[in-house]
Design a protein around this motif. Structure first.
Motif, PDB file in Angstrom:
ATOM      1  N   THR A 247       0.834  -1.208   0.000  1.00 24.52           N
ATOM      2  CA  THR A 247       0.000   0.000   0.000  1.00 24.52           C
ATOM      3  C   THR A 247       0.868   1.258   0.000  1.00 24.52           C
ATOM      4  N   ASP A 248       2.046   1.187   0.625  1.00 21.57           N
ATOM      5  CA  ASP A 248       2.954   2.339   0.607  1.00 21.57           C
ATOM      6  C   ASP A 248       3.395   2.667  -0.822  1.00 21.57           C
ATOM      7  N   ILE A 249       3.705   1.626  -1.606  1.00 24.92           N
ATOM      8  CA  ILE A 249       4.093   1.841  -3.003  1.00 24.92           C
ATOM      9  C   ILE A 249       2.947   2.508  -3.761  1.00 24.92           C
ATOM     10  N   ALA A 250       1.730   2.036  -3.516  1.00 25.39           N
ATOM     11  CA  ALA A 250       0.557   2.628  -4.176  1.00 25.39           C
ATOM     12  C   ALA A 250       0.423   4.106  -3.810  1.00 25.39           C
ATOM     13  N   PHE A 251       0.584   4.430  -2.531  1.00 24.47           N
ATOM     14  CA  PHE A 251       0.529   5.833  -2.100  1.00 24.47           C
ATOM     15  C   PHE A 251       1.571   6.660  -2.858  1.00 24.47           C
ATOM     16  N   ARG A 252       2.809   6.144  -2.925  1.00 24.33           N
ATOM     17  CA  ARG A 252       3.888   6.904  -3.558  1.00 24.33           C
ATOM     18  C   ARG A 252       3.648   7.084  -5.059  1.00 24.33           C
ATOM     19  N   VAL A 253       3.184   6.040  -5.729  1.00 22.82           N
ATOM     20  CA  VAL A 253       2.874   6.139  -7.154  1.00 22.82           C
ATOM     21  C   VAL A 253       1.832   7.222  -7.390  1.00 22.82           C
ATOM     22  N   ILE A 254       0.777   7.199  -6.614  1.00 20.51           N
ATOM     23  CA  ILE A 254      -0.347   8.126  -6.815  1.00 20.51           C
ATOM     24  C   ILE A 254       0.063   9.566  -6.561  1.00 20.51           C
ATOM     25  N   VAL A 255       0.741   9.818  -5.421  1.00 24.13           N
ATOM     26  CA  VAL A 255       1.066  11.218  -5.084  1.00 24.13           C
ATOM     27  C   VAL A 255       2.172  11.766  -5.974  1.00 24.13           C
ATOM     28  N   ASP A 256       2.995  10.876  -6.538  1.00 23.46           N
ATOM     29  CA  ASP A 256       3.948  11.339  -7.543  1.00 23.46           C
ATOM     30  C   ASP A 256       3.233  11.653  -8.853  1.00 23.46           C
ATOM     31  N   HIS A 257       2.427  10.713  -9.318  1.00 21.32           N
ATOM     32  CA  HIS A 257       1.846  10.828 -10.653  1.00 21.32           C
ATOM     33  C   HIS A 257       0.866  11.988 -10.783  1.00 21.32           C
ATOM     34  N   ILE A 258       0.177  12.338  -9.700  1.00 16.90           N
ATOM     35  CA  ILE A 258      -0.798  13.433  -9.805  1.00 16.90           C
ATOM     36  C   ILE A 258      -0.094  14.733 -10.180  1.00 16.90           C
ATOM     37  N   ARG A 259       1.149  14.896  -9.778  1.00 20.24           N
ATOM     38  CA  ARG A 259       1.903  16.106 -10.133  1.00 20.24           C
ATOM     39  C   ARG A 259       2.209  16.113 -11.630  1.00 20.24           C
ATOM     40  N   ALA A 260       2.708  14.985 -12.149  1.00 19.03           N
ATOM     41  CA  ALA A 260       3.032  14.914 -13.575  1.00 19.03           C
ATOM     42  C   ALA A 260       1.791  15.140 -14.432  1.00 19.03           C
ATOM     43  N   ILE A 261       0.692  14.503 -14.054  1.00 23.05           N
ATOM     44  CA  ILE A 261      -0.555  14.614 -14.823  1.00 23.05           C
ATOM     45  C   ILE A 261      -1.056  16.051 -14.813  1.00 23.05           C
ATOM     46  N   SER A 262      -1.125  16.648 -13.644  1.00 26.15           N
ATOM     47  CA  SER A 262      -1.706  17.985 -13.509  1.00 26.15           C
ATOM     48  C   SER A 262      -0.864  19.051 -14.195  1.00 26.15           C
ATOM     49  N   PHE A 263       0.451  18.985 -14.037  1.00 24.68           N
ATOM     50  CA  PHE A 263       1.309  20.008 -14.644  1.00 24.68           C
ATOM     51  C   PHE A 263       1.292  19.931 -16.169  1.00 24.68           C
ATOM     52  N   THR A 264       1.236  18.714 -16.712  1.00 18.60           N
ATOM     53  CA  THR A 264       1.203  18.606 -18.170  1.00 18.60           C
ATOM     54  C   THR A 264      -0.133  19.098 -18.728  1.00 18.60           C
ATOM     55  N   ILE A 265      -1.230  18.801 -18.032  1.00 14.63           N
ATOM     56  CA  ILE A 265      -2.536  19.303 -18.475  1.00 14.63           C
ATOM     57  C   ILE A 265      -2.547  20.834 -18.395  1.00 14.63           C
ATOM     58  N   ALA A 266      -1.993  21.379 -17.321  1.00 13.21           N
ATOM     59  CA  ALA A 266      -1.930  22.841 -17.171  1.00 13.21           C
ATOM     60  C   ALA A 266      -1.119  23.482 -18.291  1.00 13.21           C
ATOM     61  N   ASP A 267      -0.137  22.750 -18.805  1.00 15.42           N
ATOM     62  CA  ASP A 267       0.690  23.274 -19.894  1.00 15.42           C
ATOM     63  C   ASP A 267       0.100  22.975 -21.268  1.00 15.42           C
ATOM     64  N   GLY A 268      -1.140  22.493 -21.292  1.00 12.63           N
ATOM     65  CA  GLY A 268      -1.832  22.350 -22.573  1.00 12.63           C
ATOM     66  C   GLY A 268      -1.803  20.975 -23.187  1.00 12.63           C
ATOM     67  N   GLN A 269      -1.178  19.976 -22.526  1.00 12.54           N
ATOM     68  CA  GLN A 269      -1.130  18.631 -23.094  1.00 12.54           C
ATOM     69  C   GLN A 269      -2.201  17.750 -22.451  1.00 12.54           C
ATOM     70  N   LEU A 270      -3.195  17.355 -23.219  1.00 15.16           N
ATOM     71  CA  LEU A 270      -4.274  16.518 -22.708  1.00 15.16           C
ATOM     72  C   LEU A 270      -3.955  15.047 -22.926  1.00 15.16           C
ATOM     73  N   PRO A 271      -4.470  14.169 -22.071  1.00 15.33           N
ATOM     74  CA  PRO A 271      -4.296  12.729 -22.292  1.00 15.33           C
ATOM     75  C   PRO A 271      -4.917  12.332 -23.630  1.00 15.33           C
ATOM     76  N   SER A 272      -4.225  11.462 -24.373  1.00 16.74           N
ATOM     77  CA  SER A 272      -4.731  11.039 -25.680  1.00 16.74           C
ATOM     78  C   SER A 272      -4.103   9.697 -26.031  1.00 16.74           C
ATOM     79  N   ASN A 273      -4.263   9.289 -27.288  1.00 19.67           N
ATOM     80  CA  ASN A 273      -3.747   7.988 -27.708  1.00 19.67           C
ATOM     81  C   ASN A 273      -2.481   8.086 -28.538  1.00 19.67           C
TER      82      ASN A 273
END
Length: 878
Positions: free
Chosen positions: A279-305
């Motif tokens: 569960t600790d690994i899951a916590f670390r993955v999530i709290v790390d990844h939310i930063r990458a996801i949010s900052f890239t969306i803020a910079d205009g890059q949306l999730p896509s294929n």
């Protein structure tokens, strides 16, 4: 000292050393084919190192948003498993462009760490480049000597090229570096093993915190090195690691950079961080990844294929999978962390604060979509398990595991986990081979082989004059050969050019380079960093000659109309829908304009008409272009100029205004001199392209005229076909009503006919050893009727096997239905049987044990298939 203070102290320190603070560049890289994401602080300064551009300031400092999830610098698989790797991280740095070099960089780094941050000197270790025979480089004794003035020699280590020679990629600026490491272990551990023995050994408590890169060389495609025109300094100090050291934490995730996120996740999930490793690994993955996801969306890059959007989607799905599997989170949860991120980083990175609601919406919609896919994948896996059990097998094939990964986003560890819970295993070697094969296919499809630049003109610098002229005389500065999908082309850089390079959604110009001897077609113009690159099919016979550069004026004119229309469109959308509308992407070429914008609902017909009317009214006003160049960025913002999130603007910008009260934007593209030149604006489609983002496609000028002409021709054709009714809409509605009635009548007749066929088949049923057999050659209107008939027969006759050979509108189709008892007692399998019979109609098919179908090309084989079925069934039912 908290993380905000640590960041501020760094910037303040270097500002006191005459460094200019430069804001972070966007995390998604544009105009650089060698990079997808900003992976180091130096990316935005690359042209300074290469000598392609002159810097505004020779000393700068910043804290750069970085992402390392693909390519050479790929930390994704370590993220969450250990406590110090991240996808998105902040790289604080100081740069010198041809000014100071090793001595100052080393002295200031030591001063900042030991005097400002007050780190204990006896826990700091220094590594220095130890030379490399292959590159014919000696030890960096210069850096070593400077360090010996500050540090005991026992704390300085010479290390290999792998650890102490920094390269951004396969080619480009590079040089030796000195890394600063910190030993965080207890005194007891230090007494057992000296820290110098653990440097660069991946020890989780003896970590690199700062890298001082001394840019001296340029790496060419053939591997050789050449001295750069001037020597530069590029340093990178990881904020996350420095905060961990200063706050004396055993993990980056225990610092105040991550604690608020972990606390929020504890609240959401009900689990406690620190209770269990999984569960600790899951916590670390999530709290790390939310930063990458949010900052890239803020910079205009949306999730896509595809491309960068695909990488972000994979990161998001990785976080969701960990929450789903290890924290029992079956509904969207990631989006709830965005307000925490906005609060934590919004002051230094205002783009996340300004777009908080938009980021929340995009992430929530992506989570919902993936959770649906995840559910389908789990059902698919359940089906795979049942199939293996029926064959008495217990290993999921590697290619099947890879399909789950590629189609449903299942990582190998998740498939393996579920498999183990059900007494199965996974062919991991097969999975690895399938993964490698896909990567090889991807590389070969996208590989662009680029040769080294060959210099023709040493003295000149490249200048864009295309705002004021469509022709010019120029010389070639340099050229190189490229291979794109096995096709040889050439790229040229000119001393001056009227050709606009693809940027900001506007396509690049095409045209001609010519002189008395030859004419070369320019097929495209692009940017590589800030270099304008002309793509040509052939190299001029004499590259040293003078050339007349001529842009395709007609094409440029159409592009200008479409580009100016996007400015008018954006303002109209804000007027009709609200000020929340922000541009999220665009495409402007000679045929069409495409404009993506943030909005959470489909536009109504009335809203579309309102937008069109506003834009066309501005066109008829014939508003003159007000173009201002080299405007200080702060002055432009004071003018109310609209900037695009995710774009990197310099200190001087270009402002395009069409009526100060209507449209004022920062823009580098080409525009009409007055809006009347556009002629007409017509929206041709409006759609959703992702969560919270809509897309409008429109045409202008001759394109709009042609579109309207085609619509009138279509209308005229319809009227003529219907004999010019007075009420065209009423006539069409009458035809639709009549058609619906006829369809209903046909369906009734088909049902009646199918019912008659069923009764006929029931009257011809054969009994065989206590079982019932139907073999029927029939005609039916559609495949759905065949399926319905098959199941009705199964439900009405016990112990039945029915093989139906149907002619459906001239196409042969087979259907086999088997009662559950026969599947169980006799082992009959409709899917296997129909594959055998399908050969007779030159087709294929399959299905489940109790029902299967096949289609083919040869209707004459239907009677033969029935004869074969009868033989097979009589043998099986003995």
């Amino acid at each position: 000292m908290n993380s905000k203070q640590i960041r501020s102290h760094f910037i303040d320190f270097f500002q006191s050393k005459a460094h200019q603070f430069v804001p972070s560049a966007p995390i998604v890289v544009k105009n650089d084919p060698t990079l997808m994401f900003t992976n180091a602080g130096m990316n935005q300064f690359k042209d300074y190192f290469l000598g392609n551009e002159t810097p505004d300031h020779i000393r700068v400092t910043n804290s750069q948003k970085c992402l390392r999830v693909s390519g050479k610098h790929n930390d994704l698989e370590e993220v969450g498993v250990d406590t110090y790797h991240h996808t998105m991280f902040e790289m604080m740095g100081n740069w010198s462009f041809g000014d100071y070099f090793k001595k100052e960089a080393i002295n200031w780094a030591w001063e900042l760490l030991t005097e400002v941050y007050q780190l204990p000197k006896d826990r700091l270790y220094i590594t220095v480049f130890g030379g490399d025979k292959e590159d014919q480089l000696d030890k960096d004794t210069e850096a070593f000597d400077y360090w010996t003035e500050l540090v005991d020699k026992e704390s300085i280590l010479f290390c290999s090229k792998k650890d102490n020679f920094w390269e951004m990629g396969e080619t480009g600026p590079c040089g030796p570096c000195s890394e600063i490491h910190f030993d965080m272990r207890s005194l007891e551990e230090i007494q057992k093993i000296p820290g110098r023995e653990l440097v660069n050994e991946d020890h989780p408590q003896v970590i690199e915190i700062w890298n001082l890169v001394f840019m001296q060389y340029n790496r060419f495609a053939d591997g050789h090195l050449r001295e750069l025109p001037a020597k530069h300094v590029d340093t990178g100090l990881g904020l996350e690691r420095l905060v961990r050291v200063i706050q004396q934490k055993s993990s980056n995730y225990d610092t105040d950079l991550f604690e608020p996120f972990i606390a929020k996740m504890e609240s959401i999930s009900g689990y406690k961080y620190g209770a269990a490793e999984k569960t600790d690994i899951a916590f670390r993955v999530i709290v790390d990844h939310i930063r990458a996801i949010s900052f890239t969306i803020a910079d205009g890059q949306l999730p896509s294929n595809n491309k960068a959007g695909y990488v972000i989607r994979r990161i998001l799905r990785r976080a969701v999978r960990y929450g789903y599997t290890f924290l029992d989170l079956k509904t969207p949860f990631l989006y709830q962390l965005v307000p925490v991120l906005s609060e934590k980083f919004g002051e230094f990175f205002p783009e996340v604060k300004m777009q908080e609601d938009f980021i929340v919406k995009v992430i929530q919609e992506e989570e919902l979509a993936f959770l649906r896919t995840l559910d389908k994948g789990l059902k698919n896996l359940e089906s795979i398990q049942k199939s293996l059990e029926s064959k008495n097998e217990n290993t999921i094939p590697g290619e099947v595991a890879f399909e789950l990964y590629d189609t449903y986003g299942f990582p190998l560890d998740l498939t393996s986990l579920i498999a183990r819970e059900n007494g199965l295993s996974v062919d991991e070697n097969g999975f690895t081979l399938a993964m490698k094969a896909q990567k090889d296919r991807s590389r070969s499809a996208s590989k662009l082989e680029t040769g080294d630049w060959i210099t023709v003109n040493e003295e000149e610098s490249s200048v864009f004059i295309g705002y004021d002229a469509l022709n010019a005389t120029a010389q070639i500065i340099k050229y190189r050969k490229i291979k794109d999908k096995s096709k040889d082309r050439f790229q040229l850089v000119l001393t001056q050019t009227p050709f606009y390079a693809e940027s900001g959604g506007q396509v690049g110009d095409t045209g001609i380079l010519s002189n008395d001897e030859e004419s070369i077609v320019v097929v495209d113009t692009t940017k590589e960093n800030d270099l304008i690159v002309h793509w040509v099919e052939a190299l001029p016979e004499n590259p040293e000659a003078d050339f007349t550069c001529l842009v395709d004026a007609k094409k440029r004119g159409l592009i200008k109309s479409n580009h100016t229309a996007t400015h008018l469109l954006q303002s109209a959308l804000k007027q009709v829908l609200g000020t929340h509308v922000q541009q999220k992407g665009s495409l402007v070429n000679e045929k069409i304009l495409r404009f993506d914008f943030s909005h959470f609902a489909k536009l109504t017909a009335e809203e579309i008409l309102q937008v069109e009317d506003i834009v066309n009214a501005k066109i008829r006003e014939n508003i003159s272009l007000d173009e201002k160049r080299n405007v200080p960025i702060d002055m432009a913002k004071a003018m109310g100029a609209t900037a695009l999130f995710g774009e990197k603007y310099g200190e001087q910008v270009r402002v395009i205004t069409f009526d100060p009260s209507y449209s004022v934007e920062l823009c580098g593209g080409t525009h009409v001199n007055a809006t009347g030149e556009i002629g007409m604006f017509k929206i041709i489609s409006e759609s959703s392209i992702s969560a919270g983002v809509r897309r409008i496609e429109a045409v202008t000028a001759s394109g709009a005229q042609e579109y309207v002409r085609r619509q009138f021709e279509l209308l005229e054709n319809v009227q003529e076909t219907l004999k010019h009714p007075r009420d065209l809409v009423g006539a069409i509605e009458g035809l639709m009503t009549e058609r619906a009635a006829l369809r209903k009548e046909i369906e009734t007749l088909n049902l009646k006919a199918t019912e008659e066929i069923k009764e006929m088949l029931k009257s011809e049923v054969k009994s065989f050893n206590g079982y019932h057999l139907i073999l029927g050659l029939i005609k039916l209107p559609n495949a759905e009727a065949l399926k319905k008939l098959s199941f009705e027969l199964k439900n009405e006759i016990d112990n039945l096997v029915a093989v139906l050979a149907a002619d459906i509108n001239g196409k042969p189709q087979l259907a086999i239905v088997v009662s559950d008892l026969l599947v169980k007692e006799k082992g009959l399998h409709a899917g296997k049987m129909v594959k055998e019979l399908a050969r007779e109609i030159k087709g294929g098919g399959g299905g489940q044990p109790f029902y299967a179908t096949a289609g083919g090309k040869d209707s004459s084989g239907l009677p033969v298939a029935l004869e074969k079925a009868e033989i097979l069934l009589e043998q099986a039912l003995k």
